[in-house]
Motif scaffolding. Structure first.
Motif, PDB file in Angstrom:
ATOM      1  N   ARG A   1      45.797  54.807  25.119  1.00 15.70           N
ATOM      2  CA  ARG A   1      45.518  53.809  23.931  1.00 15.70           C
ATOM      3  C   ARG A   1      45.321  52.348  24.439  1.00 15.70           C
ATOM      4  NH1 ARG A   1      47.914  53.892  17.940  1.00 15.70           N
ATOM      5  NH2 ARG A   1      46.393  52.222  17.043  1.00 15.70           N
ATOM      6  N   ASN A   2      46.425  51.879  24.993  1.00 15.55           N
ATOM      7  CA  ASN A   2      46.559  50.548  25.222  1.00 15.55           C
ATOM      8  C   ASN A   2      45.458  50.195  26.341  1.00 15.55           C
ATOM      9  OD1 ASN A   2      48.627  50.250  23.116  1.00 15.55           O
ATOM     10  ND2 ASN A   2      50.492  50.204  24.811  1.00 15.55           N
ATOM     11  N   ALA A   3      45.405  51.226  27.108  1.00 13.62           N
ATOM     12  CA  ALA A   3      44.577  50.854  28.470  1.00 13.62           C
ATOM     13  C   ALA A   3      43.334  50.675  28.161  1.00 13.62           C
ATOM     14  CB  ALA A   3      44.798  51.850  29.384  1.00 13.62           C
ATOM     15  N   MET A   4      43.007  51.696  26.791  1.00 22.12           N
ATOM     16  CA  MET A   4      41.712  51.499  26.459  1.00 22.12           C
ATOM     17  C   MET A   4      41.366  50.366  25.550  1.00 22.12           C
ATOM     18  SD  MET A   4      40.003  54.431  23.631  1.00 22.12           S
ATOM     19  CE  MET A   4      40.582  55.730  24.607  1.00 22.12           C
ATOM     20  N   ILE A   5      42.167  49.860  24.882  1.00 25.12           N
ATOM     21  CA  ILE A   5      41.927  48.363  24.072  1.00 25.12           C
ATOM     22  C   ILE A   5      41.598  47.426  25.124  1.00 25.12           C
ATOM     23  CG2 ILE A   5      42.949  46.699  22.798  1.00 25.12           C
ATOM     24  CD1 ILE A   5      44.519  48.609  21.381  1.00 25.12           C
ATOM     25  N   THR A   6      42.415  47.410  26.297  1.00 25.23           N
ATOM     26  CA  THR A   6      42.108  46.528  27.437  1.00 25.23           C
ATOM     27  C   THR A   6      40.850  46.561  28.097  1.00 25.23           C
ATOM     28  OG1 THR A   6      44.334  46.188  27.978  1.00 25.23           O
ATOM     29  CG2 THR A   6      43.224  45.383  29.543  1.00 25.23           C
ATOM     30  N   SER A   7      40.397  47.732  28.274  1.00 25.66           N
ATOM     31  CA  SER A   7      39.267  48.074  28.828  1.00 25.66           C
ATOM     32  C   SER A   7      37.999  47.712  27.981  1.00 25.66           C
ATOM     33  CB  SER A   7      39.037  49.388  29.353  1.00 25.66           C
ATOM     34  OG  SER A   7      37.965  49.932  29.801  1.00 25.66           O
ATOM     35  N   VAL A   8      38.133  48.026  26.770  1.00 27.70           N
ATOM     36  CA  VAL A   8      36.989  47.772  25.696  1.00 27.70           C
ATOM     37  C   VAL A   8      37.007  46.170  25.567  1.00 27.70           C
ATOM     38  CG1 VAL A   8      36.136  48.094  23.457  1.00 27.70           C
ATOM     39  CG2 VAL A   8      37.222  50.132  24.566  1.00 27.70           C
ATOM     40  N   VAL A   9      38.011  45.435  25.716  1.00 29.21           N
ATOM     41  CA  VAL A   9      37.866  44.014  25.389  1.00 29.21           C
ATOM     42  C   VAL A   9      37.181  43.487  26.448  1.00 29.21           C
ATOM     43  CG1 VAL A   9      39.288  42.046  25.196  1.00 29.21           C
ATOM     44  CG2 VAL A   9      39.732  43.844  23.737  1.00 29.21           C
ATOM     45  N   LEU A  10      37.427  43.919  27.793  1.00 26.55           N
ATOM     46  CA  LEU A  10      36.893  43.382  29.318  1.00 26.55           C
ATOM     47  C   LEU A  10      35.450  43.798  28.940  1.00 26.55           C
ATOM     48  CD1 LEU A  10      39.808  44.172  31.785  1.00 26.55           C
ATOM     49  CD2 LEU A  10      39.091  41.844  30.828  1.00 26.55           C
ATOM     50  N   MET A  11      35.098  44.925  28.589  1.00 31.60           N
ATOM     51  CA  MET A  11      33.757  45.380  28.553  1.00 31.60           C
ATOM     52  C   MET A  11      32.842  44.558  27.669  1.00 31.60           C
ATOM     53  SD  MET A  11      33.793  49.652  28.516  1.00 31.60           S
ATOM     54  CE  MET A  11      34.559  50.356  29.621  1.00 31.60           C
ATOM     55  N   VAL A  12      33.656  43.997  26.543  1.00 35.98           N
ATOM     56  CA  VAL A  12      32.724  43.374  25.547  1.00 35.98           C
ATOM     57  C   VAL A  12      32.597  41.771  26.264  1.00 35.98           C
ATOM     58  CG1 VAL A  12      33.130  42.188  23.256  1.00 35.98           C
ATOM     59  CG2 VAL A  12      33.720  44.562  23.499  1.00 35.98           C
ATOM     60  N   VAL A  13      33.486  41.123  26.680  1.00 32.35           N
ATOM     61  CA  VAL A  13      33.282  39.794  27.257  1.00 32.35           C
ATOM     62  C   VAL A  13      32.321  40.163  28.320  1.00 32.35           C
ATOM     63  CG1 VAL A  13      34.793  38.124  28.211  1.00 32.35           C
ATOM     64  CG2 VAL A  13      35.636  39.503  26.513  1.00 32.35           C
ATOM     65  N   GLY A  14      32.458  40.870  29.428  1.00 33.69           N
ATOM     66  CA  GLY A  14      31.545  41.227  30.470  1.00 33.69           C
ATOM     67  C   GLY A  14      30.184  41.480  30.099  1.00 33.69           C
ATOM     68  N   GLY A  15      29.869  42.150  28.877  1.00 35.58           N
ATOM     69  CA  GLY A  15      28.584  42.397  28.349  1.00 35.58           C
ATOM     70  C   GLY A  15      28.070  41.287  27.962  1.00 35.58           C
ATOM     71  N   LEU A  16      28.668  40.473  26.790  1.00 32.18           N
ATOM     72  CA  LEU A  16      28.135  39.465  26.412  1.00 32.18           C
ATOM     73  C   LEU A  16      27.912  38.259  27.034  1.00 32.18           C
ATOM     74  CD1 LEU A  16      30.120  39.396  23.157  1.00 32.18           C
ATOM     75  CD2 LEU A  16      27.855  40.188  23.353  1.00 32.18           C
ATOM     76  N   THR A  17      28.419  38.148  28.462  1.00 32.77           N
ATOM     77  CA  THR A  17      28.213  36.895  29.311  1.00 32.77           C
ATOM     78  C   THR A  17      27.291  37.521  30.586  1.00 32.77           C
ATOM     79  OG1 THR A  17      30.489  37.401  30.302  1.00 32.77           O
ATOM     80  CG2 THR A  17      30.468  35.945  28.730  1.00 32.77           C
ATOM     81  N   THR A  18      26.873  38.840  30.342  1.00 27.56           N
ATOM     82  CA  THR A  18      26.003  39.302  31.433  1.00 27.56           C
ATOM     83  C   THR A  18      24.819  38.235  31.910  1.00 27.56           C
ATOM     84  OG1 THR A  18      26.418  41.613  31.132  1.00 27.56           O
ATOM     85  CG2 THR A  18      24.471  41.075  32.345  1.00 27.56           C
ATOM     86  N   PHE A  19      24.649  37.818  33.084  1.00 28.98           N
ATOM     87  CA  PHE A  19      23.652  36.970  33.363  1.00 28.98           C
ATOM     88  C   PHE A  19      22.762  37.301  34.786  1.00 28.98           C
ATOM     89  CE2 PHE A  19      22.555  33.172  35.855  1.00 28.98           C
ATOM     90  CZ  PHE A  19      21.363  32.779  35.337  1.00 28.98           C
ATOM     91  N   GLU A  20      23.654  37.576  35.824  1.00 27.53           N
ATOM     92  CA  GLU A  20      23.066  37.662  37.167  1.00 27.53           C
ATOM     93  C   GLU A  20      22.096  38.870  36.991  1.00 27.53           C
ATOM     94  OE1 GLU A  20      26.361  37.347  36.771  1.00 27.53           O
ATOM     95  OE2 GLU A  20      27.093  36.356  38.549  1.00 27.53           O
ATOM     96  N   THR A  21      22.441  40.034  36.724  1.00 35.39           N
ATOM     97  CA  THR A  21      21.873  41.448  36.692  1.00 35.39           C
ATOM     98  C   THR A  21      20.293  41.166  35.872  1.00 35.39           C
ATOM     99  OG1 THR A  21      23.751  42.226  36.277  1.00 35.39           O
ATOM    100  CG2 THR A  21      21.864  43.761  35.833  1.00 35.39           C
TER     101      THR A  21
END
Length: 297
Positions: free
Chosen positions: A210-230
């Motif tokens: 559960r805790n790992a999932m929260i960390t992973s999802v938050v990183l996905m959210v931040v990374g997804g909203l700031t996607t640029f180079e792709t």
């Protein structure tokens, strides 16, 4: 006369331990963010001093339909990333934490995308999916006319696929480490009770991740909203503005249109969106309530 054993209580570390990280965060995060906030209320083309413009940048940005569409596209790509990468990362991470034959070799091969930069990955897939010389041009029976970048649905699908291909190994590492930290006694007790593989996975492994999932999802959210180079390399916001996400819209405003005031306003919107969505994820997961109840014990 016997001496009583003295017990030492370990308190929380003092603020001095956090001071270096706090100074670093202030200099390279808070100060630039404050400067961007000030710049969003000015007119500046990169030359000469900025001129105060009030809220005109914010008004122009939010009246632009491309900006509104870019927000929804950013949220869509982020949601697709979370929906696809999370189950894949969990399954691969749990598998990589096991003791299967050749597991180490296969894991090393699978983690190769982590060694590549986002730019290199985007250039690679741009060549592979090129409508004139790439795989789609040789398999028209599967890809139709072969131009995956010619429609909004297929272009978004390509962006989601490339992001999944590159970043799923990273989140797999998170779940691999979390799965290896699960106490083996839990599985031993479940085996004694006759629990099968699927029941052990859903009733032991998933709750412990559960805790790992929260960390992973938050990183996905931040990374997804700031996607640029792709987006810059694969679609350049096209066709038209069909894949113009907020980060690319900010780039167009600031570095192509030399309107750094409006670009700063878009950047602040991205920061606010990433912060709000991350807080919603943490709140919805119940992690904050679980932590407060644990600290009260």
């Amino acid at each position: 006369m016997t001496s009583q054993p003295q017990t030492t209580r370990m308190g929380r570390p003092g603020f001095g331990w956090a001071l270096p990280a706090t100074v670093f965060f202030a200099l390279f995060a808070l100060v630039p963010l404050l400067m961007v906030a000030v710049l969003s209320f000015t007119t500046w083309n990169g030359l000469g001093p900025p001129e105060f413009a009030g809220t005109s940048n914010w008004t122009r940005v939010f009246r632009d339909p491309v900006m509104i569409e870019s927000i929804w596209l950013s949220l869509l790509l982020t949601a697709l990333g979370v929906a696809v990468q999370t189950p894949l990362s969990i399954l691969l991470g749990v598998w990589a934490a096991g003791h299967q034959r050749n597991r180490a070799v296969l894991s090393a091969v699978y983690f190769v995308p982590l060694l590549l930069s986002t730019t290199a990955v985007s250039v690679l897939w741009r060549a592979v999916l090129d409508p004139n010389f790439g795989v789609p041009s040789r398999a028209t029976w599967l890809f139709g006319d072969g131009n995956l970048f010619g429609g909004q649905a297929t272009a978004i699908g390509v962006l989601a696929f490339v992001s999944t291909w590159q970043f799923t190994p990273f989140h797999t590492l998170i779940y691999q480490g979390a799965a290896r930290a699960i106490p083996p006694v839990l599985y031993q007790a479940a085996l004694i009770d006759g629990a099968g593989r699927y029941r052990r996975f859903f009733h032991i492994t998933l709750p412990q991740l559960r805790n790992a999932m929260i960390t992973s999802v938050v990183l996905m959210v931040v990374g997804g909203l700031t996607t640029f180079e792709t987006v810059l390399i694969l679609t350049q916001g096209g066709p038209g503005t069909d894949t113009t996400i907020s980060a690319y819209y900010m780039y167009q405003k600031a570095f192509k249109g030399f309107d750094f005031g409006a670009g700063s306003a878009v950047a602040l919107v991205l920061v606010a969106a990433a912060t709000v969505v991350s807080l919603v994820v943490v709140r919805a997961s119940g992690y904050d309530r679980m932590r407060s109840s644990t600290e009260g014990l």
